[in-house]
Design a protein around this motif. Structure first.
Motif, PDB file in Angstrom:
ATOM      1  N   GLU A 746      15.202  19.438  19.033  1.00  0.00           N
ATOM      2  CA  GLU A 746      14.716  20.807  18.839  1.00  0.00           C
ATOM      3  C   GLU A 746      15.605  21.809  19.578  1.00  0.00           C
ATOM      4  OE1 GLU A 746      10.630  23.468  18.922  1.00  0.00           O
ATOM      5  OE2 GLU A 746      10.700  21.595  20.060  1.00  0.00           O
ATOM      6  N   ASP A 747      15.999  21.491  20.804  1.00  0.00           N
ATOM      7  CA  ASP A 747      16.865  22.402  21.554  1.00  0.00           C
ATOM      8  C   ASP A 747      18.209  22.587  20.855  1.00  0.00           C
ATOM      9  OD1 ASP A 747      14.925  22.757  23.436  1.00  0.00           O
ATOM     10  OD2 ASP A 747      15.803  21.394  24.923  1.00  0.00           O
ATOM     11  N   GLU A 748      18.758  21.499  20.310  1.00  0.00           N
ATOM     12  CA  GLU A 748      20.028  21.597  19.591  1.00  0.00           C
ATOM     13  C   GLU A 748      19.870  22.458  18.332  1.00  0.00           C
ATOM     14  OE1 GLU A 748      22.492  17.486  20.387  1.00  0.00           O
ATOM     15  OE2 GLU A 748      20.735  17.380  19.066  1.00  0.00           O
ATOM     16  N   ALA A 749      18.766  22.257  17.631  1.00  0.00           N
ATOM     17  CA  ALA A 749      18.538  23.003  16.390  1.00  0.00           C
ATOM     18  C   ALA A 749      18.442  24.496  16.671  1.00  0.00           C
ATOM     19  CB  ALA A 749      17.272  22.510  15.713  1.00  0.00           C
ATOM     20  N   ILE A 750      17.709  24.865  17.706  1.00  0.00           N
ATOM     21  CA  ILE A 750      17.551  26.289  18.025  1.00  0.00           C
ATOM     22  C   ILE A 750      18.888  26.886  18.466  1.00  0.00           C
ATOM     23  CG2 ILE A 750      16.465  27.896  19.645  1.00  0.00           C
ATOM     24  CD1 ILE A 750      13.981  26.048  19.510  1.00  0.00           C
ATOM     25  N   ALA A 751      19.648  26.146  19.266  1.00  0.00           N
ATOM     26  CA  ALA A 751      20.959  26.640  19.696  1.00  0.00           C
ATOM     27  C   ALA A 751      21.879  26.862  18.496  1.00  0.00           C
ATOM     28  CB  ALA A 751      21.591  25.649  20.675  1.00  0.00           C
ATOM     29  N   LEU A 752      21.869  25.913  17.549  1.00  0.00           N
ATOM     30  CA  LEU A 752      22.746  26.032  16.383  1.00  0.00           C
ATOM     31  C   LEU A 752      22.326  27.191  15.487  1.00  0.00           C
ATOM     32  CD1 LEU A 752      25.134  24.861  14.812  1.00  0.00           C
ATOM     33  CD2 LEU A 752      23.513  23.369  13.616  1.00  0.00           C
ATOM     34  N   MET A 753      21.018  27.379  15.313  1.00  0.00           N
ATOM     35  CA  MET A 753      20.549  28.465  14.456  1.00  0.00           C
ATOM     36  C   MET A 753      21.006  29.823  14.973  1.00  0.00           C
ATOM     37  SD  MET A 753      16.743  27.618  13.000  1.00  0.00           S
ATOM     38  CE  MET A 753      16.072  26.743  14.401  1.00  0.00           C
ATOM     39  N   SER A 754      21.045  29.968  16.273  1.00  0.00           N
ATOM     40  CA  SER A 754      21.389  31.260  16.853  1.00  0.00           C
ATOM     41  C   SER A 754      22.857  31.606  16.680  1.00  0.00           C
ATOM     42  CB  SER A 754      21.022  31.274  18.337  1.00  0.00           C
ATOM     43  OG  SER A 754      21.107  32.577  18.871  1.00  0.00           O
ATOM     44  N   VAL A 755      23.717  30.590  16.536  1.00  0.00           N
ATOM     45  CA  VAL A 755      25.154  30.861  16.495  1.00  0.00           C
ATOM     46  C   VAL A 755      25.803  30.557  15.146  1.00  0.00           C
ATOM     47  CG1 VAL A 755      25.388  30.469  18.972  1.00  0.00           C
ATOM     48  CG2 VAL A 755      25.728  28.548  17.405  1.00  0.00           C
ATOM     49  N   ALA A 756      25.108  29.841  14.263  1.00  0.00           N
ATOM     50  CA  ALA A 756      25.779  29.402  13.041  1.00  0.00           C
ATOM     51  C   ALA A 756      24.966  29.544  11.766  1.00  0.00           C
ATOM     52  CB  ALA A 756      26.214  27.933  13.189  1.00  0.00           C
ATOM     53  N   VAL A 757      23.707  29.948  11.855  1.00  0.00           N
ATOM     54  CA  VAL A 757      22.871  30.093  10.666  1.00  0.00           C
ATOM     55  C   VAL A 757      22.661  31.579  10.393  1.00  0.00           C
ATOM     56  CG1 VAL A 757      20.610  29.652   9.639  1.00  0.00           C
ATOM     57  CG2 VAL A 757      21.722  27.879  11.010  1.00  0.00           C
ATOM     58  N   ASP A 758      22.896  31.979   9.144  1.00  0.00           N
ATOM     59  CA  ASP A 758      22.675  33.368   8.735  1.00  0.00           C
ATOM     60  C   ASP A 758      21.305  33.497   8.081  1.00  0.00           C
ATOM     61  OD1 ASP A 758      25.206  34.364   9.542  1.00  0.00           O
ATOM     62  OD2 ASP A 758      26.116  33.509   7.745  1.00  0.00           O
ATOM     63  N   PHE A 759      20.491  34.367   8.647  1.00  0.00           N
ATOM     64  CA  PHE A 759      19.193  34.666   8.058  1.00  0.00           C
ATOM     65  C   PHE A 759      19.298  36.005   7.323  1.00  0.00           C
ATOM     66  CE2 PHE A 759      18.191  31.716  11.411  1.00  0.00           C
ATOM     67  CZ  PHE A 759      17.178  30.939  10.881  1.00  0.00           C
ATOM     68  N   GLY A 760      18.858  36.040   6.070  1.00  0.00           N
ATOM     69  CA  GLY A 760      18.957  37.264   5.286  1.00  0.00           C
ATOM     70  C   GLY A 760      17.673  37.561   4.545  1.00  0.00           C
ATOM     71  N   VAL A 761      17.455  38.832   4.241  1.00  0.00           N
ATOM     72  CA  VAL A 761      16.268  39.251   3.494  1.00  0.00           C
ATOM     73  C   VAL A 761      16.534  39.025   2.002  1.00  0.00           C
ATOM     74  CG1 VAL A 761      14.740  41.166   2.921  1.00  0.00           C
ATOM     75  CG2 VAL A 761      15.690  40.968   5.237  1.00  0.00           C
ATOM     76  N   THR A 762      15.805  38.123   1.402  1.00  0.00           N
ATOM     77  CA  THR A 762      15.990  37.838  -0.018  1.00  0.00           C
ATOM     78  C   THR A 762      15.427  38.972  -0.863  1.00  0.00           C
ATOM     79  OG1 THR A 762      15.489  35.549   0.600  1.00  0.00           O
ATOM     80  CG2 THR A 762      15.807  36.017  -1.738  1.00  0.00           C
ATOM     81  N   GLN A 763      14.142  39.291  -0.633  1.00  0.00           N
ATOM     82  CA  GLN A 763      13.514  40.375  -1.391  1.00  0.00           C
ATOM     83  C   GLN A 763      12.269  40.855  -0.651  1.00  0.00           C
ATOM     84  OE1 GLN A 763      10.313  39.772  -2.596  1.00  0.00           O
ATOM     85  NE2 GLN A 763      10.317  37.597  -2.101  1.00  0.00           N
ATOM     86  N   VAL A 764      11.937  42.133  -0.858  1.00  0.00           N
ATOM     87  CA  VAL A 764      10.739  42.723  -0.248  1.00  0.00           C
ATOM     88  C   VAL A 764       9.888  43.394  -1.319  1.00  0.00           C
ATOM     89  CG1 VAL A 764      11.678  43.047   2.060  1.00  0.00           C
ATOM     90  CG2 VAL A 764      12.115  44.782   0.314  1.00  0.00           C
ATOM     91  N   VAL A 765       9.945  42.874  -2.554  1.00  0.00           N
ATOM     92  CA  VAL A 765       9.248  43.528  -3.665  1.00  0.00           C
ATOM     93  C   VAL A 765       8.415  42.565  -4.503  1.00  0.00           C
ATOM     94  CG1 VAL A 765      10.916  45.403  -3.846  1.00  0.00           C
ATOM     95  CG2 VAL A 765      11.299  43.300  -5.145  1.00  0.00           C
ATOM     96  N   ASP A 766       8.366  41.310  -4.121  1.00  0.00           N
ATOM     97  CA  ASP A 766       7.745  40.306  -4.990  1.00  0.00           C
ATOM     98  C   ASP A 766       6.398  39.802  -4.487  1.00  0.00           C
ATOM     99  OD1 ASP A 766       9.863  40.522  -6.691  1.00  0.00           O
ATOM    100  OD2 ASP A 766      10.906  38.759  -5.960  1.00  0.00           O
ATOM    101  N   GLY A 767       5.697  40.630  -3.731  1.00  0.00           N
ATOM    102  CA  GLY A 767       4.371  40.216  -3.282  1.00  0.00           C
ATOM    103  C   GLY A 767       4.412  39.246  -2.131  1.00  0.00           C
ATOM    104  N   ASN A 768       5.191  38.188  -2.238  1.00  0.00           N
ATOM    105  CA  ASN A 768       5.389  37.206  -1.172  1.00  0.00           C
ATOM    106  C   ASN A 768       6.836  37.363  -0.706  1.00  0.00           C
ATOM    107  OD1 ASN A 768       4.805  35.128   0.571  1.00  0.00           O
ATOM    108  ND2 ASN A 768       4.894  33.512  -0.966  1.00  0.00           N
ATOM    109  N   TRP A 769       7.063  38.114   0.350  1.00  0.00           N
ATOM    110  CA  TRP A 769       8.400  38.490   0.758  1.00  0.00           C
ATOM    111  C   TRP A 769       9.211  37.275   1.189  1.00  0.00           C
ATOM    112  CZ3 TRP A 769       7.715  43.612   4.019  1.00  0.00           C
ATOM    113  CH2 TRP A 769       7.154  44.584   3.188  1.00  0.00           C
TER     114      TRP A 769
END
Length: 786
Positions: A746-769
């Motif tokens: 879990e610690d490795e996963a969180i560290a990797l997400m912070s430096v190598a995973v891009d989180f983006g907004v897919t859509q904010v118009v489809d009821g379930n964002w």
């Protein structure tokens, strides 16, 4: 004042039972010995303060019992939020209706079974909170059921409203509510114990007999001539003894019968699924044989006439459902689903032609692969909904390829360019004063009784081609859909022969709609684009735009806003502006907004909110060369494709992409449940996208809103979605992917997400964002981990 949200999406399939057991044990419950711990989708929100815990639970069918090692003078309080709850005690079995409170002793031989889905609020008080008034209360030795009305109704509503807002209450607000609930509980239990003291002072036989009498009354409420003598005879006791038993509770047979009938009508009049029954029908069904007498009695009991009460409830539910200002069902739209079960034949969903007429039958001998073709016309599309009951248009084998024609629901924004001369499009969009080829457009009621928009009410808008059944697909399998090619559908109108057009709408459901610089100028704007492939650099350019003006459809309904799909726009009805986005070239990102398998939870599902089954994903990465993996939920999978887009930005802020009819070619591969181990899509409960370079995981505000909210899910999801919830879901899924698929801690996963995973907004118009998480495959190029 701990707040502890739980979702099964954080855990692998093997870890979910133990994690759910921990949730139950934190509030003094456990799975019954006779049932296995729940494995499916589950959510819970728990908030605690010094021995007080309030939890809202949502999970699949299961049975629970008391946790024997957790002692307290206070009983557990359980409020079911849906029907289908059974109570088992030493006295027998009993059905518990929605709105009834259960007071459950901490120790005892009882269990509560949720026959369909578990949706409930639970209050656990294990000690007196600091600064709370101490109030002695009699111990509850037996399970108590408290119906709506009086103090019990106040207590139940307080629990339900507090649970609904657990995540948004401030610490100070939660502290006040927690102390209030703890203070009221002893008063509640003492009030229950005192009237029944005489009855319970004898043997348990009296209580068991009274319990059976109440069950008999419940089963025969519709008998207008029900008398004490009839009930006594049915239970083999004397009428005098029956009356004595009721007198021992501080009541009488007549009073109890009238109260149960009133409570039954109260529940039915406030229930959206009963809206198609008249007030008289509901009254007669509950045993009232005189409408005027019923109306007077109801008003005396509840302060409103039945008609006023029903109207107030409908207005309240509509206001609540539409508060977010987006598409979605008002609750009363659920009223007709049971009476109009399944897709309507009025929707012109015709029986598919024999397979050979829609299948090219081109075989690849090296792979034993066949190629199929599914054209788009009125007989092969379903408009605005998914359904597990739709008959498949064709059945294919795993490994087969299929070409599927798809039409944009926005073609009618410029019928001259996108419909005229196109036989398939004309078939789907044909709507004259006398005929509408595809009548149902959306998952709502067919008679348009809520808003009068049209059949289906536009609760769901996408034209979907299919469904396609995959031979041998069963729940638990994974379907891999490879997008081999995407080709735009050119205009068939001789005036625009060979040209490609699309439309985008900045609409009332867009994220921007309440943010205009001049609020009084709120408006909807339609922009028509031409799709060009000049110099091998494809792009879109705007041709013209117009603002939406009230449109009268061929059946005579006026649409003041863009509230129903496929309304034909005549050029004379709008004023075109041609100098829009002048000189701007928009890079193309051709993709399919909707790729879905049928969900299992409901029979008609609005096509707008995406979820675990895929659906309206609106992620431009679903283009040529990409793959999407979807968990199979129903036999045959029932794959549908639609909502083709020429270009879209992350967020889809204004409401739509450039909507453009396209044809896709897909390779479909079925992965059986027993062969998923070691694969990137093992333990899949969400749409997973693979591109040449990345893994893209789809997160939503509510990953399975149909399971989480039950019958109200298709309204609740619109009212409660947020980017915060979607971001948390994307994080949880990526953490699970990195830990269970890639073998990180879990610690490795969180560290990797912070430096190598891009989180983006897919859509904010489809009821379930939606929020997507992108993990580059290059990160693991030099590791030995899978």
């Amino acid at each position: 004042m701990s707040l502890r949200p739980f979702t099964s999406e954080s855990y692998s399939e093997d870890d979910r039972p133990e994690a759910w057991r921990d949730v139950l044990s934190s509030i003094g419950l456990q799975p019954t010995a006779a049932t296995t711990t729940h494995h499916g989708h589950a959510t819970a929100v728990r908030r605690t303060f010094e021995g007080i815990a309030l939890a809202k639970l949502s999970a699949g069918a299961q049975a629970i019992s008391p946790l024997s090692d957790l002692a307290s003078d206070h009983p557990l309080v359980l409020l079911p939020l849906e029907d289908g709850v059974g109570l088992k005690t030493v006295a027998g079995h009993q059905i518990v209706a929605v709105g009834h409170l259960l007071l459950l002793p901490r120790k005892g031989d009882w269990s509560v079974a949720f026959q369909r889905d578990m949706r409930a609020v639970v209050l656990s008080v294990t000690s007196d909170p600091l600064h709370s008034r101490r109030a002695s209360a009699p111990a509850i030795a037996d399970v108590q059921i408290v119906g709506p009305g009086g103090f019990g109704d106040v207590f139940a509503r307080m629990m339900e409203q507090a649970a609904r807002n657990l995540e948004t209450l401030s610490d100070a607000e939660w502290l006040a509510i927690a102390q209030s609930l703890a203070d009221l509980l002893p008063t509640f239990t003492r009030q229950l114990a005192e009237p029944t003291a005489d009855l319970n002072s004898g043997t348990a036989t009296k209580a068991a007999t009274l319990h059976r009498l109440c069950q008999t009354i419940e089963r025969r409420l519709d008998d207008a001539d029900l008398t004490p003598a009839k009930v006594a005879q049915a239970e083999g006791i004397s009428e005098r003894y029956l009356q004595k038993l009721f007198e021992g509770t501080g009541s009488s047979f007549t009073h109890y019968l009238r109260e149960r009938r009133l409570q039954r009508t109260w529940a039915d009049l406030s229930n959206p699924s009963e809206a198609h029954h008249s007030i008289s029908e509901i009254a007669f069904r509950a045993g009232f044989n005189d409408s005027a007498h019923f109306s007077r009695t109801f008003r005396h009991r509840f302060g409103l006439s039945p008609r006023e009460f029903r109207q107030n409830e409908a207005e309240r539910l509509t206001a609540s459902a539409m508060a977010a200002g987006q598409r979605g069902w008002p609750q009363e739209a659920l009223a007709q689903l049971r009476s109009q079960h399944g897709p309507s034949t009025a929707g012109k969903i015709a029986k598919p032609e024999p397979a050979e007429t829609i299948t090219h039958g081109i075989a690849d001998a090296s792979k034993n692969q066949r190629h199929h073709h599914l054209a788009a016309d009125a007989s092969r599309v379903h408009w605005g909904y998914f359904s597990r009951s739709l008959p498949p248009q064709i059945e294919i084998n795993s490994g087969d390829t299929i070409t599927i024609e798809t039409l944009t629901q926005h073609a009618s924004d410029d019928p001259e360019r996108m419909i005229k001369g196109d036989i398939g499009a004309e078939s789907v969009f044909r709507w004259t004063r006398d005929q509408k080829n595809v009548d149902r457009r959306g998952a709502g009621p067919m008679d348009a009784s809520i808003y009068g928009r049209g059949a289906g009410e536009g609760f769901g808008v996408h034209i979907c081609t299919g469904p396609v059944a995959i031979r041998d697909a069963q729940p638990g399998d994974v379907l891999e859909i490879r997008i081999l090619d995407i080709v735009p559908r050119a205009s068939r109108n001789p005036d625009f022969d060979g040209q490609v057009f699309g439309s985008s709408v900045a609409a009332w459901w867009g994220y921007h709609y309440k943010e205009f610089l001049a609020e009084q100028n709120a408006r909807e704007a339609v922009t028509i684009y031409e799709i060009l492939d000049h110099d091998d650099v494809p792009y879109a350019r705007a041709l013209y735009s117009y603002r939406w003006e009230p449109q009268t459809d061929p059946f005579g309904t006026v649409h003041n806003t863009y509230d129903y799909p496929g309304i034909p726009i005549t050029p004379a009805s709008v004023r075109r502006r041609h100098d829009v986005l002048d000189g701007i070239r928009i890079p193309l990102r051709p993709h399919f907004g909707v790729i879905a398998v049928a969900p299992r939870e409901a029979d008609l599902v609005d096509s707008v909110p995406p979820a675990y089954f895929g659906g309206n994903l609106d992620n431009w990465r679903l283009g040529k060369g990409s793959t999407v993996y979807l968990p199979v939920s129903v036999p045959g999978a029932l794959l549908s494709v639609g909502d083709p887009h020429a270009a879209q930005g992350d967020g889809e802020l204004g409401g739509t992409a450039i909507e453009c009819s396209m044809t896709g070619t897909f390779e479909v591969i079925l992965h059986k449940k027993g062969n998923l181990a070691g694969q990137a899509f093992a333990d899949l409960t969400y749409p997973l996208i693979e591109t040449e370079s990345d893994w893209v995981l789809m997160g939503f505000s509510h990953p399975n809103y149909l399971a989480e909210f039950g019958a109200k899910g298709q309204s609740e999801v619109y009212a409660t979605s947020s980017l915060d919830l979607a971001m948390k879901d994307a994080f949880r899924k990526m953490r699970r992917f990195l830990m269970n698929i890639k073998g990180l801690t879990e610690d490795e996963a969180i560290a990797l997400m912070s430096v190598a995973v891009d989180f983006g907004v897919t859509q904010v118009v489809d009821g379930n964002w939606g929020v997507h998480a992108i993990l580059s495959k290059r990160v693991f190029d030099h590791t030995s981990k899978s």
